[in-house]
Design a protein around this motif. Structure first.
Motif, PDB file in Angstrom:
ATOM      1  N   ARG A  44       0.758  -1.389   0.299  1.00  0.00           N
ATOM      2  CA  ARG A  44      -0.132   0.111  -0.211  1.00  0.00           C
ATOM      3  C   ARG A  44       0.755   1.117  -0.237  1.00  0.00           C
ATOM      4  N   PHE A  45       0.316   2.351  -0.917  1.00  0.00           N
ATOM      5  CA  PHE A  45       0.630   3.128  -0.496  1.00  0.00           C
ATOM      6  C   PHE A  45      -0.182   4.489  -0.201  1.00  0.00           C
ATOM      7  N   GLU A  46       0.735   5.263   0.504  1.00  0.00           N
ATOM      8  CA  GLU A  46      -0.460   6.518   1.013  1.00  0.00           C
ATOM      9  C   GLU A  46       0.049   8.115   0.722  1.00  0.00           C
ATOM     10  N   LEU A  47       0.531   8.346  -0.632  1.00  0.00           N
ATOM     11  CA  LEU A  47       0.062   9.841  -0.733  1.00  0.00           C
ATOM     12  C   LEU A  47      -1.182  10.524  -0.680  1.00  0.00           C
ATOM     13  N   SER A  48       0.720  11.516  -0.614  1.00  0.00           N
ATOM     14  CA  SER A  48       0.008  12.749   0.552  1.00  0.00           C
ATOM     15  C   SER A  48       1.207  14.392  -0.356  1.00  0.00           C
ATOM     16  N   LEU A  49      -0.572  14.726  -1.114  1.00  0.00           N
ATOM     17  CA  LEU A  49       0.488  15.861  -2.485  1.00  0.00           C
ATOM     18  C   LEU A  49      -0.944  16.828  -1.729  1.00  0.00           C
ATOM     19  N   GLU A  50       0.029  18.106  -1.847  1.00  0.00           N
ATOM     20  CA  GLU A  50      -0.234  19.510  -1.941  1.00  0.00           C
ATOM     21  C   GLU A  50       0.215  20.526  -3.011  1.00  0.00           C
ATOM     22  N   SER A  51      -0.561  21.471  -3.332  1.00  0.00           N
ATOM     23  CA  SER A  51      -0.594  22.099  -4.509  1.00  0.00           C
ATOM     24  C   SER A  51      -1.564  23.047  -4.283  1.00  0.00           C
ATOM     25  N   ASP A  52      -1.818  23.723  -5.676  1.00  0.00           N
ATOM     26  CA  ASP A  52      -2.646  24.829  -5.317  1.00  0.00           C
ATOM     27  C   ASP A  52      -3.506  24.175  -6.823  1.00  0.00           C
ATOM     28  N   GLU A  53      -3.085  23.372  -7.442  1.00  0.00           N
ATOM     29  CA  GLU A  53      -3.916  22.714  -8.681  1.00  0.00           C
ATOM     30  C   GLU A  53      -5.071  21.727  -7.694  1.00  0.00           C
ATOM     31  N   SER A  54      -6.304  21.430  -8.730  1.00  0.00           N
ATOM     32  CA  SER A  54      -6.896  20.860  -8.227  1.00  0.00           C
ATOM     33  C   SER A  54      -6.943  19.038  -8.465  1.00  0.00           C
ATOM     34  N   ARG A  55      -7.406  18.630  -6.399  1.00  0.00           N
ATOM     35  CA  ARG A  55      -7.548  17.252  -6.398  1.00  0.00           C
ATOM     36  C   ARG A  55      -7.791  15.988  -8.024  1.00  0.00           C
ATOM     37  N   GLU A  56      -8.585  16.902  -9.080  1.00  0.00           N
ATOM     38  CA  GLU A  56      -8.915  15.897 -10.268  1.00  0.00           C
ATOM     39  C   GLU A  56      -7.125  16.217 -10.708  1.00  0.00           C
TER      40      GLU A  56
END
Length: 172
Positions: free
Chosen positions: A130-142
């Protein structure tokens, strides 16, 4: 130009070169390892050659497998390799698309049944990864989900998990 700690000009040059001469994209990655017969704290030492030198990797099994548990075990290195390969691909895809990331974290885990390695019973030793990703950006979730899907398609480590290769094991 560096985006998300990826030097895009270097990548762009490589892409151009590999398009012109595809065989140049094929690289052999190798490590050499020695089982330590007399060191009770380190069972296995591998050397990995990178562009800037040779690096020593120390491995030790957990106590229930006869090691001292003093170093990361083999599966830690597997997870590190898998997750770092995936994240390198993911961040590369985001950078190619001009997506600036504020955070990129992966938590990798696998469920292992050590019955087979210990000769107790014949079961599939790896039950789940399993890989759980946490990404933060100004881009949309989509848009970030698009990046994740494309990284999953392009990552050599994920490909190897989904399309198992038969290793060639040779006693020399």
């Amino acid at each position: 130009m560096r985006v998300n700690n990826i030097e895009l000009e270097q990548v762009s040059r490589a892409v151009e070169e590999f398009r012109a001469e595809p065989e140049k994209a094929v690289k052999t990655i190798a490590v050499e390892g020695v089982w330590q017969l007399d060191d009770p704290s380190v069972q296995f030492v591998a050397t990995a050659r990178a562009e800037s030198g040779v690096f020593r990797l120390e491995v030790d099994s957990p106590r229930f497998l006869g090691g001292s548990g003093s170093r990361p075990g083999p599966m830690h290195y597997c997870l590190t390799g898998l997750s770092s390969c995936f994240m390198a691909t993911l961040v590369g895809v985001a950078s190619e698309k001009g997506i600036a990331l504020k955070k990129a974290v992966v938590k990798a885990s696998c469920v292992v049944d050590f019955s087979k390695p210990l000769g107790v019973r014949d079961v599939n030793p790896v039950r789940a990864i399993r890989f759980e990703l946490s990404l933060e950006s100004d881009e949309s979730r989509e848009r970030l989900e698009e990046v994740v899907r494309e990284a999953e398609e392009r990552c050599p480590a994920i490909y190897s998990l989904k399309n198992p290769l038969t290793p060639e094991i040779v006693l020399v």
